[in-house]
Design a protein around this motif. Structure first.
Motif, PDB file in Angstrom:
ATOM      1  N   GLY A  98      49.955  10.879  44.015  1.00 18.77           N
ATOM      2  CA  GLY A  98      51.104  11.335  42.903  1.00 18.77           C
ATOM      3  C   GLY A  98      50.367  12.004  41.690  1.00 18.77           C
ATOM      4  O   GLY A  98      50.947  11.917  40.711  1.00 18.77           O
ATOM      5  N   GLU A  99      49.162  12.477  41.684  1.00 19.68           N
ATOM      6  CA  GLU A  99      48.623  13.008  40.592  1.00 19.68           C
ATOM      7  C   GLU A  99      49.440  14.211  40.394  1.00 19.68           C
ATOM      8  O   GLU A  99      49.820  14.891  41.233  1.00 19.68           O
ATOM      9  CB  GLU A  99      47.038  13.237  40.872  1.00 19.68           C
ATOM     10  CG  GLU A  99      46.501  14.026  39.618  1.00 19.68           C
ATOM     11  CD  GLU A  99      44.858  14.383  39.731  1.00 19.68           C
ATOM     12  OE1 GLU A  99      44.400  14.286  38.633  1.00 19.68           O
ATOM     13  OE2 GLU A  99      44.198  14.729  40.815  1.00 19.68           O
ATOM     14  N   PRO A 100      49.537  14.622  39.023  1.00 16.61           N
ATOM     15  CA  PRO A 100      50.342  16.093  38.946  1.00 16.61           C
ATOM     16  C   PRO A 100      49.869  16.919  39.308  1.00 16.61           C
ATOM     17  O   PRO A 100      48.355  17.101  39.164  1.00 16.61           O
ATOM     18  CB  PRO A 100      50.637  15.717  37.177  1.00 16.61           C
ATOM     19  CG  PRO A 100      50.436  14.319  36.879  1.00 16.61           C
ATOM     20  CD  PRO A 100      49.448  13.662  38.030  1.00 16.61           C
ATOM     21  N   VAL A 101      50.593  18.048  39.871  1.00 15.32           N
ATOM     22  CA  VAL A 101      49.981  19.366  40.515  1.00 15.32           C
ATOM     23  C   VAL A 101      49.405  19.919  39.031  1.00 15.32           C
ATOM     24  O   VAL A 101      48.228  20.482  39.632  1.00 15.32           O
ATOM     25  CB  VAL A 101      51.340  20.208  40.862  1.00 15.32           C
ATOM     26  CG1 VAL A 101      50.590  21.524  41.461  1.00 15.32           C
ATOM     27  CG2 VAL A 101      51.766  19.437  42.193  1.00 15.32           C
ATOM     28  N   GLU A 102      49.829  19.869  38.025  1.00 21.15           N
ATOM     29  CA  GLU A 102      49.107  20.605  36.978  1.00 21.15           C
ATOM     30  C   GLU A 102      47.795  19.942  36.674  1.00 21.15           C
ATOM     31  O   GLU A 102      46.885  20.897  36.435  1.00 21.15           O
ATOM     32  CB  GLU A 102      49.857  20.630  35.547  1.00 21.15           C
ATOM     33  CG  GLU A 102      51.167  21.033  35.586  1.00 21.15           C
ATOM     34  CD  GLU A 102      52.267  20.043  36.349  1.00 21.15           C
ATOM     35  OE1 GLU A 102      53.736  20.357  36.096  1.00 21.15           O
ATOM     36  OE2 GLU A 102      52.235  19.011  36.963  1.00 21.15           O
ATOM     37  N   ASP A 103      47.530  18.610  36.938  1.00 23.68           N
ATOM     38  CA  ASP A 103      46.194  18.309  36.503  1.00 23.68           C
ATOM     39  C   ASP A 103      45.150  18.572  37.719  1.00 23.68           C
ATOM     40  O   ASP A 103      43.967  18.833  37.385  1.00 23.68           O
ATOM     41  CB  ASP A 103      46.282  16.632  36.397  1.00 23.68           C
ATOM     42  CG  ASP A 103      46.908  16.027  35.152  1.00 23.68           C
ATOM     43  OD1 ASP A 103      47.654  17.046  34.568  1.00 23.68           O
ATOM     44  OD2 ASP A 103      47.365  14.837  35.145  1.00 23.68           O
ATOM     45  N   SER A 104      45.780  18.660  38.937  1.00 26.01           N
ATOM     46  CA  SER A 104      44.932  18.799  40.117  1.00 26.01           C
ATOM     47  C   SER A 104      44.405  20.296  40.020  1.00 26.01           C
ATOM     48  O   SER A 104      43.239  20.856  40.218  1.00 26.01           O
ATOM     49  CB  SER A 104      45.599  18.701  41.343  1.00 26.01           C
ATOM     50  OG  SER A 104      45.645  17.155  41.712  1.00 26.01           O
ATOM     51  N   ALA A 105      45.361  21.176  39.567  1.00 26.89           N
ATOM     52  CA  ALA A 105      45.072  22.394  39.468  1.00 26.89           C
ATOM     53  C   ALA A 105      43.817  22.801  38.398  1.00 26.89           C
ATOM     54  O   ALA A 105      42.979  23.613  38.783  1.00 26.89           O
ATOM     55  CB  ALA A 105      46.359  23.361  38.923  1.00 26.89           C
TER      56      ALA A 105
END
Length: 304
Positions: A84-91
């Motif tokens: 569930g980590e936001p895609v934005e953060d992972s990117a």
């Protein structure tokens, strides 16, 4: 320099795509001659997989190794993306540590969001909407066997899925006409069709669509994530199997392609897949390696 991504075929110009295909042919020659060419030495490609894969993983991983770089396999089961980590953060995090990112997932919007937050090139290795890397391999394969596809007629037989959508974009970028044979209720995206209506004809039988075609392409009737619809789709697509007899109605120089894996006896006959010289599916599969190496070179070397 602005970071370039490859989310659909429309992210490159027609001239860039044609040059990329020619470069893929040259990179194939280089590899097959045993020549060492390592333009991506010490570079890392992060490979994010939320959908299973054979050709995509092997081709990107082998391609990076042959280019002197490294491919890092990341599955949703093993990373915070799957928790569930936001895609934005992972990117932001992954792109700060790696030199490019390849994503194979369900939602095309997720790939777009990732790219918008990435400081390095992002490659769409398949979403539910598009599969542009496969089209690079297909266009390379046609070029190697028959030359320029411009002005030719291509027929897509089957579901209006991500491959069909990428063939619509290919018709625009490579300048060919696309016939689409699909049952009612399984049409490709209506907006995409409307935007390219001058290049597309939709038919309800493969017999009508294939006549005189120079390239015939199909795919499984139930894509990944649609397995529970298999029986329903078998009924809907009855009569949509591509056979050698059906290929006889195409142009005498016509080729047959399939992105694999194939279900012999469903969307394609075993005879056509395995014993018909018009079938180039295994050349097509190998060309995933060479076309994607050309793409990696363009995005990663070109952006340095």
């Amino acid at each position: 320099m602005t970071t370039r991504h490859f989310l659909t075929l429309l992210d490159l110009t027609p001239d860039e795509l044609k040059a990329l295909i020619r470069r893929a042919v040259e990179l194939k020659r280089i590899r097959n001659s045993g020549e060492i060419y390592e333009p991506l030495k010490n570079q890392v490609l992060a490979m994010i997989f939320e959908k299973s894969s054979t050709r995509t993983r092997v081709s990107f991983e082998a391609g990076m190794a042959q280019f002197g770089g490294h491919a890092l396999f990341l599955s949703s089961r093993d990373t915070q993306l799957g928790r569930g980590e936001p895609v934005e953060d992972s990117a932001k995090v992954i792109s700060s540590m790696c030199d490019a990112v390849m994503i194979r997932t369900f939602s095309h919007e997720s790939v777009e969001t990732f790219a918008a937050n990435s400081s390095v090139p992002v490659i769409n290795a398949l979403t539910d909407d598009y599969h542009p890397c496969q089209l690079l391999a297909d266009m390379q394969t046609y070029y190697e066997h028959r030359g320029d596809i411009q002005g030719k007629t291509v027929t897509w037989v089957g579901d209006g899925n991500n491959m069909c959508h990428s063939y619509i974009n290919a018709a625009r970028q490579f300048d060919f006409h696309l016939n689409i044979a699909c049952p009612e209720g399984f049409d490709p995206n209506a907006e995409l069709v409307a935007a390219n209506q001058d290049r597309i004809s939709i038919y309800r039988t493969p017999e009508e669509a294939i006549k005189g075609s120079h390239l015939v392409v199909t795919d499984v009737w139930a894509s990944m994530g649609q397995e529970e619809e298999q029986k329903e789709r078998e009924k809907a697509f009855a009569g949509y199997q591509v056979t050698s007899a059906l290929m006889d109605t195409a142009d005498k120089e016509a080729l047959f392609m399939h992105c694999l894996p194939a279900h012999r006896g469903e969307e394609v006959s075993a005879e056509l897949m395995d014993n018909d010289p018009r079938s180039v599916v295994f050349d097509e599969a190998e060309n995933r390696l060479h076309a994607q190496k050309a793409l990696l070179e363009l995005l990663m070397v070109g952006s340095q």
